[in-house]
Write an enzyme that holds these catalytic residues in place. Sequence first.
Site, PDB file in Angstrom:
ATOM      1  CB  ALA A  98      -0.942   0.046   1.167  1.00  0.00           C
ATOM      2  CB  VAL A  99       4.144   2.399   2.065  1.00  0.00           C
ATOM      3  CG1 VAL A  99       4.763   3.572   1.898  1.00  0.00           C
ATOM      4  CG2 VAL A  99       2.885   2.616   3.407  1.00  0.00           C
ATOM      5  CB  CYS A 130       1.437   6.752   9.977  1.00  0.00           C
ATOM      6  SG  CYS A 130       0.873   6.090  10.417  1.00  0.00           S
ATOM      7  CG  HIS A 145      -3.865   7.431  10.262  1.00  0.00           C
ATOM      8  ND1 HIS A 145      -5.193   6.034   9.595  1.00  0.00           N
ATOM      9  CD2 HIS A 145      -2.654   7.349   9.934  1.00  0.00           C
ATOM     10  CE1 HIS A 145      -4.096   5.619  10.056  1.00  0.00           C
ATOM     11  NE2 HIS A 145      -2.720   5.556  10.102  1.00  0.00           N
TER      12      HIS A 145
END
Lengths: 344, 344
Positions: free
Chosen positions: A14-15, A129, A249
């Site tokens: 995903a990153v 993160c 987030h």
Amino acid sequence: MKKYKVAIVGATGAVGREMLRCIFQFNFPFESLKLLASARSAGKVIEFEGQEFVVEELTENSFEGVDVAFWSAGGSISEKYMPYAVKAGCINIDNTSHFRMDPEVPLVVPEVNAEALKDHKGIIANPNCTTIIMASALNRLNEYFDIERIVVSTYQAVSGAGVAGMEELYRQSQEVLDGKEPVAKTLPCASDKKHYPIAFNCIPQVDKFDLDNAFTKEEMKMVNETKKIFNKDIKVNATCVRVPVLRGHSESVYIETKKPLDMDKVFELLSDSHGVDLYDDIENQIYPMATLFIGDELVHVGRVRKDLDNDHGLSMWIVSDQLMKGAAYNSVDIGLKMIEMGLL
Amino acid sequence: MKKYKVAIVGATGAVGREMLRCIFQFNFPFESLKLLASARSAGKVIEFEGQEFVVEELTENSFEGVDVAFWSAGGSISEKYMPYAVKAGCINIDNTSHFRMDPEVPLVVPEVNAEALKDHKGIIANPNCTTIIMASALNRLNEYFDIERIVVSTYQAVSGAGVAGMEELYRQSQEVLDGKEPVAKTLPCASDKKHYPIAFNCIPQVDKFDLDNAFTKEEMKMVNETKKIFNKDIKVNATCVRVPVLRGHSESVYIETKKPLDMDKVFELLSDSHGVDLYDDIENQIYPMATLFIGDELVHVGRVRKDLDNDHGLSMWIVSDQLMKGAAYNSVDIGLKMIEMGLL
């Protein structure tokens, strides 16, 4: 302008996918781009901006001739392969937690502590993160008002647990809507013993527990990394919670400052913080929300208000796409900052 | 044992339905049960435990001969009709916010401040859901350690916005899963100007804003009601957030106490708090989550841990079905407590 031989380690995650996108979007000057992943993904073709990249298997010899590598394939992969990359002369920007607290490794949010990059020995760590997002939002306030402590509660998206986390939320949501029992396989933490449904639920566990102090590793990352990035003893009390959000987030942050707060100055500083978008107009119900900012690299700050009882207390609500500023973008931005500083 | 003539005002709403259930489940001794609602719902038949109840229209004359009424039909309804009920000699337990801060009206969580019931003048207010849940969890800790302040961030279910909130989350979730744009009609606040999707999102607004201090009314309820219930100047800093959960509010609560904390005593007190379920075993990943406790009347407390830097600081994670302890159950429990105290 010099162009670089670049590698992405963990390119299919995903990153990793966002790292590829950020390299293009923010014009990281590359001469060549090597996508590395496990043997399982080798041979896979990734198309981006009309170019095709064939994923190669990560080996000890992958870094010969590579100038800079962006890593996001898990701590054990960084631990095992990064020494070979360092030996080959490659500069490594690591998004895993493995080297973050190593005193020899700078832990960098470019707008906060770029100076720390000068001391690198081949490895630069990208913070967690949740930490990056908070540090970026608070940086100018800390410079001016001197933050002494933080109480933070997070609202973390499932994509923090990778592609598997996102698939799980999609699947479970449909299961619940169809009147079925949702099946949990990944969250709250793939490597922990029990799994709980995240659809229509909040799980107060991100990463495993530290049984000594009853905080999770995610919470302790916020505690320890914040101190290292700001290079001071800011006290942090964190509660990290997974919520049924796909991406982005959110953080409810309360800070206490040494100097008394002047709200005009607070808003002036937040309006003029690099990488920060002050998005705060309650009269018009304007505040950041996760779904508004998918794919952008900024940290969005709203609900800024002074504590009712304490002239040194301030609350705010911070939202950022954690795959971008919280991971891929911050890593690529470290690389860009190193070029600007003549370190690459 | 005396039996009472009981009415439920707002019987067709999300909380009203739970009031009916709680009256049966917790054996509130009723002789007759009158379900009141707006003219629109009059005539509707509600079946429960094999009995049929025909909903009647709420009027100024509805309370003749009624001993006790449970209200949850909105503040304006309580404001308009409750004076008639008081005049008719009915005791009124009101779940709306209308009378909560009236100094003549006791604001009660039975396990915390039942003594305040003695001063009632026909109206007893039920606190806001988020406040009840927090006050119940913190009561014994406050008695022993003397809580001075609270920093709380909430994770509030859509059912706090009634049946419409739940329908909206279901519908929007399916819309997103089908690749459509989710349509927002109700949340964050039906009476406010703008509406935002809650599916796969977090909205840092519950109720309208107080433009003077930039807190929401929901946040100010937690601030003001907590002081009134505990009858002391506890400082509260609240951030109230709506999350895509159907039912069950979660709260991340940080407290500071006057006396230094002894963790053995903390766990002993929480184990022995009326209405509180200490659900905390991190070694086995045991902590409260909203989906675990739908329909039960307890306040579940987990993730209890001492602050890393402050012997007077404690974090915890609180979960409760806000329609039960946060509304219907607490109201019915006030009634039961009044019977026990000879006040009804």
